[in-house]
Write a protein that holds these residues in place. Structure first.
Motif, PDB file in Angstrom:
ATOM      1  N   THR A 103       0.844  -1.194   0.000  1.00 23.37           N
ATOM      2  CA  THR A 103       0.000   0.000   0.000  1.00 23.37           C
ATOM      3  C   THR A 103       0.876   1.240   0.000  1.00 23.37           C
ATOM      4  O   THR A 103       1.646   1.451   0.946  1.00 23.37           O
ATOM      5  N   PRO A 104       0.791   2.054  -1.039  1.00 24.92           N
ATOM      6  CA  PRO A 104       1.588   3.284  -1.041  1.00 24.92           C
ATOM      7  C   PRO A 104       1.076   4.245   0.030  1.00 24.92           C
ATOM      8  O   PRO A 104      -0.136   4.369   0.220  1.00 24.92           O
ATOM      9  N   GLU A 105       1.985   4.891   0.743  1.00 24.91           N
ATOM     10  CA  GLU A 105       1.552   5.876   1.743  1.00 24.91           C
ATOM     11  C   GLU A 105       1.315   7.240   1.098  1.00 24.91           C
ATOM     12  O   GLU A 105       0.668   8.091   1.690  1.00 24.91           O
TER      13      GLU A 105
ATOM     14  N   SER B 120       2.139   7.363  -6.856  1.00 25.27           N
ATOM     15  CA  SER B 120       3.597   7.385  -6.777  1.00 25.27           C
ATOM     16  C   SER B 120       4.130   8.413  -7.768  1.00 25.27           C
ATOM     17  O   SER B 120       3.660   8.514  -8.887  1.00 25.27           O
ATOM     18  N   ARG B 121       5.100   9.199  -7.299  1.00 25.49           N
ATOM     19  CA  ARG B 121       5.621  10.272  -8.140  1.00 25.49           C
ATOM     20  C   ARG B 121       7.085  10.035  -8.468  1.00 25.49           C
ATOM     21  O   ARG B 121       7.813   9.416  -7.709  1.00 25.49           O
TER      22      ARG B 121
ATOM     23  N   PHE C  41       5.962   2.729   1.629  1.00 23.23           N
ATOM     24  CA  PHE C  41       4.881   1.774   1.379  1.00 23.23           C
ATOM     25  C   PHE C  41       4.685   0.944   2.633  1.00 23.23           C
ATOM     26  O   PHE C  41       5.614   0.753   3.417  1.00 23.23           O
ATOM     27  N   ILE C  42       3.482   0.434   2.815  1.00 25.97           N
ATOM     28  CA  ILE C  42       3.237  -0.545   3.862  1.00 25.97           C
ATOM     29  C   ILE C  42       3.101  -1.911   3.190  1.00 25.97           C
ATOM     30  O   ILE C  42       2.265  -2.093   2.295  1.00 25.97           O
TER      31      ILE C  42
ATOM     32  N   ARG D  14       6.758  -1.122   7.358  1.00 26.27           N
ATOM     33  CA  ARG D  14       6.911   0.071   6.511  1.00 26.27           C
ATOM     34  C   ARG D  14       8.204  -0.052   5.710  1.00 26.27           C
ATOM     35  O   ARG D  14       9.269  -0.325   6.265  1.00 26.27           O
ATOM     36  N   ILE D  15       8.069   0.155   4.398  1.00 23.23           N
ATOM     37  CA  ILE D  15       9.218   0.151   3.503  1.00 23.23           C
ATOM     38  C   ILE D  15       9.499   1.611   3.171  1.00 23.23           C
ATOM     39  O   ILE D  15       8.671   2.286   2.546  1.00 23.23           O
ATOM     40  N   GLU D  16      10.647   2.101   3.621  1.00 22.75           N
ATOM     41  CA  GLU D  16      10.929   3.538   3.494  1.00 22.75           C
ATOM     42  C   GLU D  16      12.025   3.805   2.471  1.00 22.75           C
ATOM     43  O   GLU D  16      12.857   2.938   2.198  1.00 22.75           O
TER      44      GLU D  16
END
Ligand SMILES: [Cu+2]
Length: 145
Positions: free
Chosen positions: A52-54, A58-59, A66-67, A112-114
């Motif tokens: 899931t994009p936070e 997406s830019r 993302f989660i 969370r993927i940062e």
């Protein structure tokens, strides 16, 4: 110049232009049948994984997070030991411009993927290798921007 030569020249120019545009399109565009689903089974079917994009959409160029949610097929959250993140642009042969980090577990199978960055528009893949007590499995997601 004869009319026949002019026609032949025009045909060559048209073929060149069309060919060039098809080449550019193949380089920039994603395949038509691309699976853009952000919820799927891992490669061997062990886990149900969703991304899931936070920040949506997406830019290009911005750092984003993302989660990643990892569950068993029956919906039980998975306590993951290790998540390896990779990815890149399949048509360009390059990877991610920045190495993403996996944050602390958020509970309920969520991580969370940062620090994900897409440095250009086009077709990207994010790939995860999930190491957890039930086993190791891979999953990849397609993202087009
Ligand atoms: Cu690229």
């Amino acid at each position: 110049m004869s009319r026949r030569v002019l026609i032949a020249l025009a045909a060559v120019v048209i073929v060149a232009i069309v060919g060039w545009q098809l080449a550019i399109r193949a380089f920039v565009a994603a395949p038509d049948e691309l699976d853009l689903s952000l919820s799927k089974k891992s490669a061997t079917g062990l886990y149900s994984v969703s991304l899931t994009p936070e920040q949506a959409p997406s830019r290009e160029g911005a750092l984003q997070s993302f989660i990643l949610t990892v569950k068993m097929a029956d919906g039980t959250p998975v306590d993951v030991l290790r998540i390896a993140v990779g990815g890149g642009m399949p048509r360009h042969g390059h990877g991610l411009p920045v190495e993403p980090r996996v944050g602390a577990a958020l509970g309920n199978g969520k991580y969370r993927i940062e620090g994900v960055k897409f440095s250009m528009a086009g077709w990207w893949q994010l790939k995860f290798t999930i190491d957890a007590p039930p086993g190791r499995d891979d999953v990849e997601f397609n993202i087009v921007l």
